[in-house]
Every structure is written in C-alpha cells, then in structure tokens.
Design an enzyme around this catalytic site. Structure first.
Site, PDB file in Angstrom:
ATOM      1  N   TYR A 150      62.742 -10.045  -4.586  1.00 39.31           N
ATOM      2  CA  TYR A 150      61.584  -9.659  -3.766  1.00 39.31           C
ATOM      3  C   TYR A 150      61.698 -10.354  -2.419  1.00 39.31           C
ATOM      4  O   TYR A 150      62.122 -11.517  -2.345  1.00 39.31           O
ATOM      5  CB  TYR A 150      60.276 -10.055  -4.460  1.00 39.31           C
ATOM      6  N   GLU A 151      61.332  -9.653  -1.348  1.00 47.71           N
ATOM      7  CA  GLU A 151      61.620 -10.162  -0.006  1.00 47.71           C
ATOM      8  C   GLU A 151      60.844 -11.434   0.335  1.00 47.71           C
ATOM      9  O   GLU A 151      61.183 -12.121   1.293  1.00 47.71           O
ATOM     10  CB  GLU A 151      61.370  -9.083   1.047  1.00 47.71           C
ATOM     11  N   SER A 152      59.846 -11.775  -0.453  1.00 49.15           N
ATOM     12  CA  SER A 152      59.135 -13.029  -0.222  1.00 49.15           C
ATOM     13  C   SER A 152      60.021 -14.236  -0.512  1.00 49.15           C
ATOM     14  O   SER A 152      59.647 -15.362  -0.188  1.00 49.15           O
ATOM     15  CB  SER A 152      57.890 -13.093  -1.107  1.00 49.15           C
ATOM     16  N   GLY A 153      61.181 -14.005  -1.137  1.00 55.16           N
ATOM     17  CA  GLY A 153      62.113 -15.116  -1.366  1.00 55.16           C
ATOM     18  C   GLY A 153      62.433 -15.383  -2.819  1.00 55.16           C
ATOM     19  O   GLY A 153      63.105 -16.361  -3.128  1.00 55.16           O
TER      20      GLY A 153
END
Lengths: 282, 235
Positions: free
Chosen positions: B50-53
């Site tokens: 997920y692009e949040s990390g």
C-alpha cells in the site's frame, strides 16, 4: 525548543501569507494544529501536503488558503472533498491556486527540501498532461544521458506534524506509518510538533522516527490531536467521522455551522472533543 | 449461492489474475478487495503493498483508507513514503499495479484529474496521486472500471497516466485487453453481451473474434469475498 501551548506556538510561528505544510499520510494528521490556524484566522496561506484530506477541506472552506500544492485531494475511501471542489470550481469562499504533482514527485520534493538541494529527481511525469500544468522540468543525467524529471524542492516557512510522544526536553518520537513527516520538519524553516503525550523518557520503538529537540521550534501537548485520523498505539482512525464529513461538507451553511460549533467556539483540542461528544448525545 | 453483484464479479475476475508470489501495489476499494481475495484463495503468497508505506500487509478486514493501522500492524515492513516511491516502485520491485479513474481511452490512458478544462473544470477530481508513476513503474497495470460512456471516452479531458503498461481492463460487463495497441473486448461476464459493452463505450469498440465468457464466481470465491467486506469497501 520549548514545550509551549499550541495557541502560543501558532501565534508566534505562523504568519499570514506563509507557506505551511501540515503533513501526515492518513496517520498522525495534525488536526489540532490545523484547527488552531483556523481559530486564529490565518489568511493567504500556501498549503502543501501530499494527501490533503478533511483537514485541508476545513482550512480551504474557512478561507485560510490562497494556494494548494498537492498530489491527491480526496476523502479516502469516501469521495471528493466538497470544500476543495467548491473553491476550485466556484471560487468559494476564495479562489484557490493549484500546483499539482504526483505522489512520487511530492516525495522527491520533500527529500530535496530536507537535503537542502534545489530540486528532487525521479523517473516520472512521463507522458500525460501534468508536466504542462505544474512546476516540473527535465534534467539529463551527466553519466548516462538519461532524461529524468526534476521537481523543485519544498521549503515551507512552517512544517507542522503530529507525533505520539515527546520527552520533557522536546525530543520527539513517532512510529507506525511515518509518511513524509521527518522530511516536512527538516525541510521547513520553522516547525511545530503536537504530541499525544509528554513522557519522562522516550523508549525506542521499532521503525520509529526520532526528531531531536534542536530541529523542532515548538512542541505542544495535544492529546487526541490527530482525530479523526489516528495515532498508532493510542487510538484508531475514526472511519465513521470521515463518512459523516461527506454530507456535512457538501453544503456551505452546514459546513460553516459545524466549523463554528466544533472549532471556532472551542478553545482547544479538549473542548473540540467535548463538543463532538455533546453532538453525539444531542 | 447463485446471485452476485457486478462489483463482486469484477473483484473476483481481477483476483484470478494475481498469481502466488506476485507483488501488487494496491489502492483502496475494489483493488484492495481483489488483492485480499487472491491472498485468501489461490494466491496466499501474494504480497500486498500500500502506498502509505506498508509492504506485505495481511489485513483481516478491508481498510477504508490506504493508511489504516491494521495495514501497518500486519505488514512485513513499514517504510517512509519517499522510500516507497523511490526504492520499491521506481526500483522496479512491484509486479502489478491496480489503477482506477474517471475516464479511460482506447489506449488505456487514464484521467483522474478533471472533467472539463483544467483551468475551469466542471468537476475537480482528486488528482493523480500515485498513478502517474505506478503506470510506468510496474510491469503490469490492471484497471478496474465500471463500463459507461462517460468513463470510456474517445478523448480524455486530461491525461493523468499513460496506458503503455495496461494489460487488462476489468469492467462490470466484461474484459478488455490491448490487441494491436487498442483495448479490445475479449470476454463478457455471464449475462452480458457485446452490444451492451459497445453501447457503454464512447468509441467504436473492437470485439475479439474468439470472444470468451468469464466463469462466474465460485461459491468458495464468494464466501471468501463476503467475509472480507465487513468494513469499509466504500468504492
């Protein structure tokens, strides 16, 4: 650095016309600090953030912003930001200038800002219409000849983030999804960190970001100051609030009433939460 | 368990295209549903990023946002956002990226920026987010988008991301894949026909000579899917 009240920190460190970044990637969003900007009536701000969500919807709808620098502006999993849309589509309450990037471009601009480099470099912005509408240029690699995208560094006047803990000396620790908060603080000329808790001693946490007191101008105690986002280890994301924000923000009068009741007529984050609890009971 | 919704058909069909061990960049909504379904059925080793990390997230419930706490708590690693985009996406570590948009054209270019002119949009959309670099940074782009003339357009109002790596578009009516550089209808879902897809496409849609019919969701797929949809899934 000093542990001070949020009211004093905002009064002393944030001026009308400043470039201000309140960062947080779904986690640890500095709502309490953003609300204090609204209470103190800051104007003409250039707001930077990768993922402007409900907090920036509130700042924009209350007329604090002149310009938004961003990469994705929405209410995650719910829909659009109605106050952002109203500003862009109908100039209400004020026109809003946009400088729009991709996430990768914003991330590179934050790293460049923290590194005191003039620009960030990435393999991106290729094809598409975004390059013609934003501040991005092409640089040629001096070693390979590859053409790469260059984005100007973010260098805000003030960087504001929320963290779980600070110690009494003002050293800050945050953990969980850490986003671009470290970069936002280090890229800014001045910085404010609100925290859930002030502890005697910071205990090392896995994956933590530590900001030593000497890179932070003000540390302010703001328990539950990230609501409706969350603070890992303290409280969960209030998903119901994000869903409820959609109808509240859709209508200008309903939005203004909500802001008056829960932000303008409250003095701090404690009163903000008390007002939300009253609204649930009422 | 005979009935299922168009969204369920889309999620199931997308999940079938994920193989065990694939590394997927997942957005919220249907992509998250599809990737989590794959992980709970035929591809337990599918890696969700997920692009949040968060890398290797294994949520029990579907998150509402891409940064929900459970994604971090169940991840193999949590990295900063600059690291996510620089080391992992640009670094070529991701196999599949899911994208959605308000508009798509016949080359698979996507618009998630504005409807109408950029300076004076009729509808200001959220913007590109991760999409511009996902579109060029992963090996295969999967697009999930409901079929409608206002979405499948002959000319985009704005090109947010380019279609070079789009391998498949799963809609509520069927499946499009690029054939000789143009998205072509290669399968229809049970109960749909190619004329419906043509009518819902704003360009003259090519239909494959050997048009297939998608297999309907199995009971096992539907059971796993519905167990996931206990929270969020707002898309």
């Amino acid at each position: 650095m000093a542990v001070v009240s949020l009211r004093d920190a905002v009064r002393e460190l944030v001026r009308d016309g400043d470039v201000v970044a309140l960062e947080g990637f779904t986690h640890l969003i500095p709502y309490a600090a953003g609300h204090e900007l609204i209470r103190q009536g800051r104007r003409d701000l250039t707001l930077i953030r990768m993922t402007p969500d409900v907090l920036y919807d509130q700042l924009i709808g209350m007329g604090c912003a002149r310009k938004l620098v961003f990469s994705w502006g929405g209410n995650p999993g719910v829909g659009p930001l109605h106050r952002l849309r109203d500003a862009v589509e109908h100039c209400w309450p004020l026109p809003l200038e946009l400088e729009e990037h991709s996430h990768a471009g914003m991330a590179a601009a934050w790293v460049a800002g923290a590194s005191r480099l003039p620009f960030g470099v990435l393999r991106g912005y290729r094809g598409g219409d975004l390059p013609a509408r934003t501040r991005v240029a092409t640089v040629t690699c001096p070693f390979t000849g590859e053409e790469l995208a260059a984005v100007p560094a973010h260098r805000p006047d003030v960087g504001i983030v929320h963290a779980q803990q600070a110690d009494r000396h003002g050293n800050v620790q945050l953990w969980g999804i850490v986003g671009v908060q470290k970069e936002a603080v280090l890229a800014s000329a001045r910085s404010i960190v609100t925290v859930e808790e002030i502890v005697d001693e910071l205990q090392p946490r896995p994956n933590a970001v530590v900001l030593p007191s000497w890179v932070v101008d003000a540390v302010c105690l703001a328990p539950r100051g990230a609501h409706p986002s969350y603070a890992h280890g303290y409280y969960d994301r209030d998903n119901e609030f994000y869903v409820a924000w959609d109808p509240i923000s859709r209508d200008r009068d309903r939005f203004l009433d909500w802001m008056r009741r829960h932000v303008l007529e409250t003095a701090d984050v404690g009163q903000y939460h008390a007002s939300l609890e009253e609204a649930v009971v009422a | 368990m005979s009935g299922y919704t168009p969204d369920e058909m889309m999620a199931v069909e997308a999940s079938r295209r994920l193989a065990d061990g694939m590394v997927c960049f997942v957005g919220i909504g249907l992509p998250s549903l599809a990737a989590n379904l794959a992980r709970r059925t035929h591809a337990p080793g599918c890696v969700l990023v997920y692009e949040s990390g968060t890398i290797g997230s294994k949520p029990e419930e579907l998150p509402l946002s891409i940064g929900d706490g459970e994604l971090a708590e169940t991840a193999d690693a949590v990295v900063s956002v600059p690291e996510m985009f620089a080391y992992w996406l640009q670094g070529g570590r991701i196999d599949v990226g899911f994208l959605a948009a308000a508009q798509i054209d016949r080359q698979g270019n996507l618009n998630s920026t504005v409807i109408g002119p950029y300076e004076k949009p009729r509808v200001r959309l959220p913007g590109g987010g991760g999409a511009p670099e996902i579109a060029i940074g992963v090996r295969d782009v999967f697009v999930l988008l409901r079929h409608a003339r206002r979405a499948f357009v002959s000319a985009l109002d704005f090109t947010t991301s380019v279609g070079d790596n789009v391998r498949v578009v799963v809609t509520d009516l069927g499946i499009l894949e690029p054939v000789a550089g143009e998205l072509t209808l290669v399968a229809v879902h049970p109960g749909a026909d190619p004329d419906q897809a043509r009518a819902a496409t704003g360009w003259e849609l090519r239909v494959s000579d050997d048009l297939r019919e998608t297999a309907p969701p199995t009971d096992a797929e539907l059971t796993a899917l519905r167990a996931l949809r206990t929270k969020g899934a707002a898309a």
